[in-house]
Design a protein around this motif. Sequence first.
Motif, PDB file in Angstrom:
ATOM      1  N   ASN A  57       9.790  15.472  -5.069  1.00 34.30           N
ATOM      2  CA  ASN A  57      10.485  16.573  -5.792  1.00 34.30           C
ATOM      3  C   ASN A  57       9.621  17.544  -5.600  1.00 34.30           C
ATOM      4  OD1 ASN A  57       8.581  16.599  -8.031  1.00 34.30           O
ATOM      5  ND2 ASN A  57       9.629  14.893  -9.156  1.00 34.30           N
ATOM      6  N   SER A  58      10.260  18.870  -5.971  1.00 36.43           N
ATOM      7  CA  SER A  58       9.943  19.907  -5.789  1.00 36.43           C
ATOM      8  C   SER A  58       8.601  20.402  -6.421  1.00 36.43           C
ATOM      9  CB  SER A  58      10.787  21.055  -6.207  1.00 36.43           C
ATOM     10  OG  SER A  58      11.423  21.092  -7.532  1.00 36.43           O
ATOM     11  N   ASP A  59       8.536  19.663  -7.798  1.00 34.62           N
ATOM     12  CA  ASP A  59       7.283  19.706  -8.654  1.00 34.62           C
ATOM     13  C   ASP A  59       6.051  19.096  -7.857  1.00 34.62           C
ATOM     14  OD1 ASP A  59       8.709  21.300 -10.576  1.00 34.62           O
ATOM     15  OD2 ASP A  59       9.073  19.193 -11.908  1.00 34.62           O
ATOM     16  N   ASP A  60       6.304  17.859  -7.291  1.00 33.06           N
ATOM     17  CA  ASP A  60       5.331  17.410  -6.716  1.00 33.06           C
ATOM     18  C   ASP A  60       4.742  18.370  -5.660  1.00 33.06           C
ATOM     19  OD1 ASP A  60       5.440  15.097  -8.177  1.00 33.06           O
ATOM     20  OD2 ASP A  60       6.930  14.244  -6.867  1.00 33.06           O
TER      21      ASP A  60
ATOM     22  N   ILE B 201       3.171  15.198   2.279  1.00 31.22           N
ATOM     23  CA  ILE B 201       4.283  16.432   2.018  1.00 31.22           C
ATOM     24  C   ILE B 201       4.969  16.757   3.153  1.00 31.22           C
ATOM     25  CG2 ILE B 201       4.435  18.720   1.340  1.00 31.22           C
ATOM     26  CD1 ILE B 201       3.221  16.870  -0.881  1.00 31.22           C
ATOM     27  N   PRO B 202       6.510  16.570   3.062  1.00 30.72           N
ATOM     28  CA  PRO B 202       7.515  17.066   3.984  1.00 30.72           C
ATOM     29  C   PRO B 202       7.490  18.479   4.196  1.00 30.72           C
ATOM     30  CG  PRO B 202       8.777  16.263   1.927  1.00 30.72           C
ATOM     31  CD  PRO B 202       7.189  16.078   1.564  1.00 30.72           C
ATOM     32  N   LEU B 203       8.341  18.836   5.051  1.00 32.82           N
ATOM     33  CA  LEU B 203       8.819  20.253   5.308  1.00 32.82           C
ATOM     34  C   LEU B 203       9.605  20.562   4.177  1.00 32.82           C
ATOM     35  CD1 LEU B 203       9.054  22.825   7.193  1.00 32.82           C
ATOM     36  CD2 LEU B 203      11.358  22.000   7.832  1.00 32.82           C
ATOM     37  N   TYR B 204       9.352  21.814   3.463  1.00 35.27           N
ATOM     38  CA  TYR B 204       9.887  22.128   1.999  1.00 35.27           C
ATOM     39  C   TYR B 204      10.374  23.650   2.035  1.00 35.27           C
ATOM     40  CZ  TYR B 204       5.300  24.398   1.343  1.00 35.27           C
ATOM     41  OH  TYR B 204       4.262  25.017   1.576  1.00 35.27           O
TER      42      TYR B 204
ATOM     43  N   TYR C  23      10.694  24.966  -3.171  1.00 39.21           N
ATOM     44  CA  TYR C  23       9.480  23.884  -2.727  1.00 39.21           C
ATOM     45  C   TYR C  23      10.482  22.511  -2.669  1.00 39.21           C
ATOM     46  CZ  TYR C  23       6.272  27.456  -3.937  1.00 39.21           C
ATOM     47  OH  TYR C  23       5.593  28.573  -4.086  1.00 39.21           O
ATOM     48  N   THR C  24      11.738  22.882  -2.417  1.00 40.01           N
ATOM     49  CA  THR C  24      12.641  21.476  -2.004  1.00 40.01           C
ATOM     50  C   THR C  24      12.522  20.835  -0.684  1.00 40.01           C
ATOM     51  OG1 THR C  24      14.143  22.074  -3.778  1.00 40.01           O
ATOM     52  CG2 THR C  24      14.757  20.267  -2.261  1.00 40.01           C
TER      53      THR C  24
END
Length: 592
Positions: free
Chosen positions: A3-6, A95-98, A103-104
């Motif tokens: 998730n975005s927090d990660d 970590i994927p493209l965000y 940062y989603t």
Amino acid sequence: MINSDDIRKWLVSSGVLNKVGKPSRYIGKELNRVIKDPDDKLRILLSFPDTYEVGMSHLGLKILYKELNKTDEFYAERAYLPWKDMIEEMISARIPLYSMETYTAAAQFDIVGITLQYELCYSNVLALLELAGIPILQRERTTEPIVLGGGPCSTNPEPMADYFDAFVIGDGEAVTPQICIEVRENIELLRSGRRRELLELLSKIQGVYVPSLGRRKVVKAVIADLSDYEIDPSPLVPYMKTVHDRAVMEVMRGCNRGCRFCQAGMIYRPVRERGVDELRESVRKVLKATGYDELSFLSLSTMDHSSIDVLSEEILPLLEPQRVALSLPSTRIDSFGVEIASQIASIRKTGLTFAPEAGSQRLRNVINKNVSEDDLMATVKAAKNSGWQRVKLYFMVGLPTERDEDLEEIVRLARRVKAVGFKEVSVSAAIFIPKPHTPFQFSPQISEVEASRRLGILRKLSGRGIQLSCHDPSSSTVEGVLSRGDRKVGRAILRAYKSGAIFDEWNEEFDASIWQEAFKTEGVDVQDYMKGYSTQDELTWDHISLGISKRFFIEEYEKALREETTGDCRWVGCTGCAVCQTLNVTNVLRKA
């Protein structure tokens, strides 16, 4: 699922931003970014398949960002392809493209839009998809985001057809909001894996091509009036220096010239202008919201704006108190162009660029560049008398019917310009690449060996205050194949990417051997795509209509071979000349 927090926590606490170059590429938080509550909104990720500093200089993505975010039910965010060091760190940390705003992860969006601005970014597109965790091949997707392509390269979508769900053909403002509405109203089709049903619905929108449904005829979408789309009064401002580190404002779309080599001049017709009053007010707002010390009036031919004299008189007083420089992409080759450029340079000189394209009048007639040597010399003399000490000249090598004496004329002409008294003359020589949807789409492209030989004729220019820069013949060969390629070429793109091709448009990263091996492995005969075509051939991109008939391209090509010229379009918003009459676009006619 991450998730975005990660992702945010990883950026802050892992130390990764101390390990990679230019860390401000990855943090977002720019001035004037759009922040919304994403709940119950259609989420769109606007992606540029190149580094942040390149993508942040692209106006088209910013225009869509503003237009989509005007609608409460949509939330458009941005992503750019990380540089290789950051890609390695992201893969290592899973970590994927965000997105830059929240940062989603890219795979959590409903639509991922990717700009196709130039052919040598195609391997980057595949890298972007893989980093996003989205299957590269369209046929392998089920509930993943709709992958949408747009931009000038979409006018021949076939090389990338296996990797996109749909392409936007024409003006993005006219099509993309309609796509978003359709996806939002039918989002359950996507989430339940009934992807094909959704794509069938999208294919009914004018300007949308869905390659998995077959080679259906698609007609481009066009906005009739630019003024229906307000210039963003608060554009994004990055924290790092970008390629074009200035405020940018589109003053005109389309070009009234008829250069036969120029794809942009064809695909962006008809000419549409913004009015002086509109631009004046936009300048006030943009300067206040950004703080830039340079403003660029962007178009294919800004000096051809029908009110460029009034526009400069109105705008310069707004810029002078804060010493904001005004720049134009290139200067018209006549005394009027220098007169306007001199007014603009009264604040600060930002450079002067002319594009004769060919050295001889015969070859300028072939390409329909309606400029004489007398025009050029009168212009550069006026520029020198107005205080310019440096000038840049653009030429092309390998144009149809070109002979060695035409190249010798470039040498002679550049030296004649230098003799006017400039401290420095820069000469840029690009290798001509025939583009789809131009009169020269039928032309052969010279080989890499022949390109090197012809560039050798120009190398005698170097020195004595003349600087010569030349394009790489090997990358031009690849670009030529990708430009007029088909789905077989598309398979070679995937092969090249899997073999390490990435950032091919960066000279230091391009590896010709990777592409040569990929073409060979996939059975792509380079000469088949470079030898040219008969005017009777069915072309790979014939099912994509830009509103200009193939008959027009044939007639212009035949006129080129006869060294005959065609006059410029006479009106802004013209619907009556040989090109514009086929576009059927209603617009206010303003005399040029």
